[in-house]
Design an enzyme around this catalytic site. Structure first.
Site, mmCIF file in Angstrom:
data_model
loop_
_atom_site.group_PDB
_atom_site.id
_atom_site.type_symbol
_atom_site.label_atom_id
_atom_site.label_comp_id
_atom_site.label_asym_id
_atom_site.label_seq_id
_atom_site.Cartn_x
_atom_site.Cartn_y
_atom_site.Cartn_z
ATOM 1 N N CYS A 1 0.825 -1.215 0.000
ATOM 2 C CA CYS A 1 0.000 0.000 0.000
ATOM 3 C C CYS A 1 0.862 1.269 0.000
ATOM 4 O O CYS A 1 1.693 1.459 0.885
ATOM 5 C CB CYS A 1 -0.915 -0.046 1.228
ATOM 6 N N GLY A 2 0.652 2.129 -1.002
ATOM 7 C CA GLY A 2 1.414 3.367 -1.120
ATOM 8 C C GLY A 2 1.250 4.304 0.066
ATOM 9 O O GLY A 2 2.225 4.875 0.555
ATOM 10 N N HIS A 3 0.015 4.475 0.547
ATOM 11 C CA HIS A 3 -0.228 5.351 1.701
ATOM 12 C C HIS A 3 0.454 4.798 2.945
ATOM 13 O O HIS A 3 0.926 5.558 3.791
ATOM 14 C CB HIS A 3 -1.727 5.516 1.952
ATOM 15 N N CYS A 4 0.518 3.467 3.062
ATOM 16 C CA CYS A 4 1.174 2.825 4.211
ATOM 17 C C CYS A 4 2.674 3.096 4.172
ATOM 18 O O CYS A 4 3.289 3.387 5.198
ATOM 19 C CB CYS A 4 0.927 1.318 4.205
#
Length: 138
Positions: A37-40
Site C-alpha cells: 500500500c502506497g499510503h502505508c
C-alpha cells in the site's frame, strides 16, 4: 517497513496479550497496513518517528503498534476490527476494552499530540474518580 524502531510488531499471536488483555494499562495506537500500500509506505517513517518521540516523552504509557493485514495469519485479526482500507489507525484504551478510529493527519506531530490528548483525558478521568465528593449541608 523492515526497521520497526520503537514500533511494536503486533500479530494474531501477540495482539490479545499485548493490547486487548494486557496486564499493564497502556494506550495503544495501532496501524493496520499492507506492505504494498502506497499510503502505508508514506506513513511508515512518520509512524516510526512518532513512536520514538512518544517513547522519549511518555515512556511506556503509550505505544504504537503495527499489524500486517496482508499476512495470512493476521487476516482474522484485521477482520475482527473491521479493517476495510489501508492504513487504518485504531486507538485502544482501558486495556483494549475501548477502541476508536484515528482520522487525523498522517503526520508524526499530529499522531503524538493525539496520543498525548488521549493520555491526558484518561489521567483526568481517573483523578476525578479519586477526588473527594463535595458534601452539602441543608
Amino acid at each position: 517497513f523492515d526497521d520497526l524502531g520503537d514500533v511494536v510488531k503486533l500479530d494474531a499471536k501477540n495482539f490479545d496479550a499485548r493490547v486487548t488483555n494486557a496486564k499493564e494499562d497502556v494506550y495503544w495506537l495501532v496501524k493496520y497496513y499492507a506492505p504494498w500500500c502506497g499510503h502505508c509506505k508514506k506513513l511508515a517513517p512518520e509512524w516510526t518517528k512518532a513512536a520514538k518521540t512518544l517513547k522519549k516523552e511518555v515512556g511506556d504509557k503509550a505505544k504504537l503498534g503495527a499489524v500486517d493485514c496482508d499476512d495470512a495469519t493476521n487476516k482474522a485479526l484485521c477482520a475482527k476490527f473491521n479493517v476495510n482500507g489501508f492504513p487504518m489507525l485504531k486507538g485502544f484504551a482501558a486495556r483494549g476494552k475501548e477502541s476508536h478510529d484515528f482520522d487525523g493527519a498522517r503526520d508524526a506531530d499530529v499522531i503524538v499530540q493525539f496520543v498525548k490528548t488521549k493520555l491526558a483525558a484518561k489521567t483526568t478521568a481517573s483523578e476525578d474518580k479519586l477526588a473527594p465528593k463535595p458534601t452539602y449541608h441543608d
